[in-house]
Design an enzyme around this catalytic site. Structure first.
Site, PDB file in Angstrom:
ATOM      1  CD1 TRP A   1      27.668 -20.861  36.060  1.00 37.30           C
ATOM      2  CD2 TRP A   1      29.689 -21.174  35.056  1.00 37.30           C
ATOM      3  NE1 TRP A   1      27.587 -20.077  35.219  1.00 37.30           N
ATOM      4  CE2 TRP A   1      28.951 -20.011  34.533  1.00 37.30           C
ATOM      5  CE3 TRP A   1      30.665 -21.427  34.242  1.00 37.30           C
ATOM      6  CZ2 TRP A   1      29.153 -19.269  33.326  1.00 37.30           C
ATOM      7  CZ3 TRP A   1      31.268 -20.722  33.328  1.00 37.30           C
ATOM      8  CH2 TRP A   1      30.289 -19.516  32.750  1.00 37.30           C
TER       9      TRP A   1
ATOM     10  CG  ASP B   1      33.260 -21.550  40.405  1.00 37.70           C
ATOM     11  OD1 ASP B   1      33.312 -20.307  40.858  1.00 37.70           O
ATOM     12  OD2 ASP B   1      32.870 -21.897  39.308  1.00 37.70           O
TER      13      ASP B   1
ATOM     14  CE  LYS C   1      29.890 -14.367  37.930  1.00 36.92           C
ATOM     15  NZ  LYS C   1      29.053 -14.183  36.734  1.00 36.92           N
TER      16      LYS C   1
HETATM   17  N1  PMP Z   1      31.862 -20.019  37.783  1.00 37.70           N
HETATM   18  C1  PMP Z   1      30.676 -19.617  37.853  1.00 37.70           C
HETATM   19  C2  PMP Z   1      29.889 -19.653  39.061  1.00 37.70           C
HETATM   20  C3  PMP Z   1      30.287 -18.055  37.196  1.00 37.70           C
HETATM   21  O1  PMP Z   1      29.130 -17.792  37.338  1.00 37.70           O
HETATM   22  C4  PMP Z   1      30.997 -17.904  35.945  1.00 37.70           C
HETATM   23  C5  PMP Z   1      30.723 -16.787  35.409  1.00 37.70           C
HETATM   24  N2  PMP Z   1      29.293 -16.401  35.125  1.00 37.70           N
HETATM   25  C6  PMP Z   1      32.232 -18.633  35.892  1.00 37.70           C
HETATM   26  C7  PMP Z   1      32.695 -19.657  36.520  1.00 37.70           C
HETATM   27  C8  PMP Z   1      33.147 -18.363  34.725  1.00 37.70           C
HETATM   28  O2  PMP Z   1      33.735 -17.176  35.030  1.00 37.70           O
HETATM   29  P1  PMP Z   1      34.850 -16.389  34.074  1.00 37.70           P
HETATM   30  O3  PMP Z   1      34.202 -15.749  32.958  1.00 37.70           O
HETATM   31  O4  PMP Z   1      35.542 -15.341  34.947  1.00 37.70           O
HETATM   32  O5  PMP Z   1      35.896 -17.231  33.585  1.00 37.70           O
END
Ligand code: PMP
Length: 363
Positions: free
Chosen positions: A98, A174, A198
């Protein structure tokens, strides 16, 4: 028993309340998703959801609480668009999939405007098995901000302990997969974002906590819908928000409050993670957690079995016993057990018993 990494399980009382109110919300004869976002019934829900985030985390008055759309992925773009000016630079602490993605999106923007992004630290060479330590990070003291991921959902790495800081420049975090599972002091951070899907609700709404002094620095020449400032001034009602998702966030946070708030929720979450990792370590010849002990995620526990065939059998047999969402992310394989707020401790107890049996039978 849903151990999905997200969208994830929601607390039953939050869903039951939604069911009860679905056809007649607040005496309107309509569901909340059919009501105007400018009407008093919806506005009350909207304000209550914001107030619950403020109260539970807690969020001081020096911060704005925003509800946005586009997911955390949109924030990967919006943060650099707002704060990475031409000739400016931003630092990234890369500890898994991520933070890699966030860095790539910022790099695209930097290229477009003539700014820079730097990888201040990366644990890729070690296979993303641990957090980056503040002392191994090569920071640019004049960076517009440093971005890091507080919990790497795919690699199962907990990066942020509440004292973690990377230097003195504004900290952008994030927090998607470890948002609001514990009470914490957010004042050292300048901007925090997290998709709701989540720990606190369904997909469709992203929570952004931004310090007012940092907000002041954001670009004023972007289209309004891309400006945090404009969203803040409109109290997240600049355009039609995800009303039903925000309504469910309200229900979930009321449930959190009923459990005793985030201190109680943290205890519950830590107990679940301890039980799960204890089961992994108890059969260490069979289960293997690739993440170093100090960096093991409380929300997403990842582990491997001796072969991919056994991993598939594990997932299939667990499913027969009512446990779903256990397959590891396709880029890393293995097993991933996500234990967000709404995962009941009894489910983890059942999974631990299953793991013991499975190892005995197959080991
Ligand atoms: N950052 C992290 C740490 C994540 O776990 C996720 C989704 N699993 C995201 C960003 C992306 O999120 P979204 O699908 O809401 O764009």
């Amino acid at each position: 028993m849903n151990f999905s990494p997200g969208p994830a399980t929601l607390p039953l009382p939050a869903l039951e309340r939604a069911r009860e109110e679905l056809l007649d919300f607040a005496g309107t004869g309509a569901s909340v998703m059919e009501l105007s976002h400018r009407g008093k019934e919806y506005e009350a829900v909207h304000e209550e959801a914001i107030a619950l985030v403020r109260d539970l985390l807690p969020v001081p008055s020096t911060f704005e609480v925003l509800f946005m759309q586009g997911g955390a992925t949109m924030q990967f773009a919006l943060v650099p668009m707002s704060f990475l000016l031409p000739a400016g630079s931003a630092d990234f602490v890369v500890t898994g999939a991520w933070s890699e993605k966030a860095h790539a999106e910022a790099a695209a923007w930097a290229k477009a405007v003539g700014g820079h992004v730097r990888v201040a630290a990366s644990t890729e060479a070690q296979g993303y098995r641990r957090a980056a330590r503040p002392d191994e990070v090569d920071l640019d003291p004049s960076a517009a901000y440093v971005h890091f991921t507080s919990n790497e959902t795919i690699h199962g790495v907990q990066v942020l302990d509440p004292r973690t800081r990377f230097g003195e420049c504004p900290q952008v975090v994030d927090m998607s997969s470890d948002f609001m599972w514990r009470r914490m002091d957010i004042t050292p951070f300048s901007l925090i974002f997290a998709g709701a899907q989540k720990n606190i609700g369904p997909s469709g709404v992203t929570i952004v906590l931004v310090r007012k002094d940092f907000l002041e620095r954001s670009r004023k020449d972007l289209p309004k819908i891309l400006q945090y400032r404009a969203v803040a001034e409109a109290r997240s009602l600049l355009n039609t928000p995800s009303t039903f998702a925000i309504y469910l966030v309200r229900n979930v946070l009321l449930w959190v409050k009923g459990l005793g708030g985030l201190e109680a929720v943290e205890k519950r979450n830590r107990a679940k993670a301890e039980a799960l990792y204890a089961a992994v370590d108890a059969d260490a010849g069979f289960y293997r957690c690739p993440v170093e002990k100090e960096s093991r995620s409380v929300m997403n526990a990842v582990f491997r079995l001796p072969s991919e065939a056994l991993e598939k059998a594990f997932v299939d047999e667990a499913k027969k016993q009512g446990m779903i969402g256990l397959k590891g992310h396709r880029i890393v394989g293995g097993i991933r057990v996500s234990m967000y707020n709404a995962v009941e401790p009894e489910w983890v107890t059942a999974l631990v018993a299953f793991m013991k049996d499975f190892a005995k039978k197959s080991g």
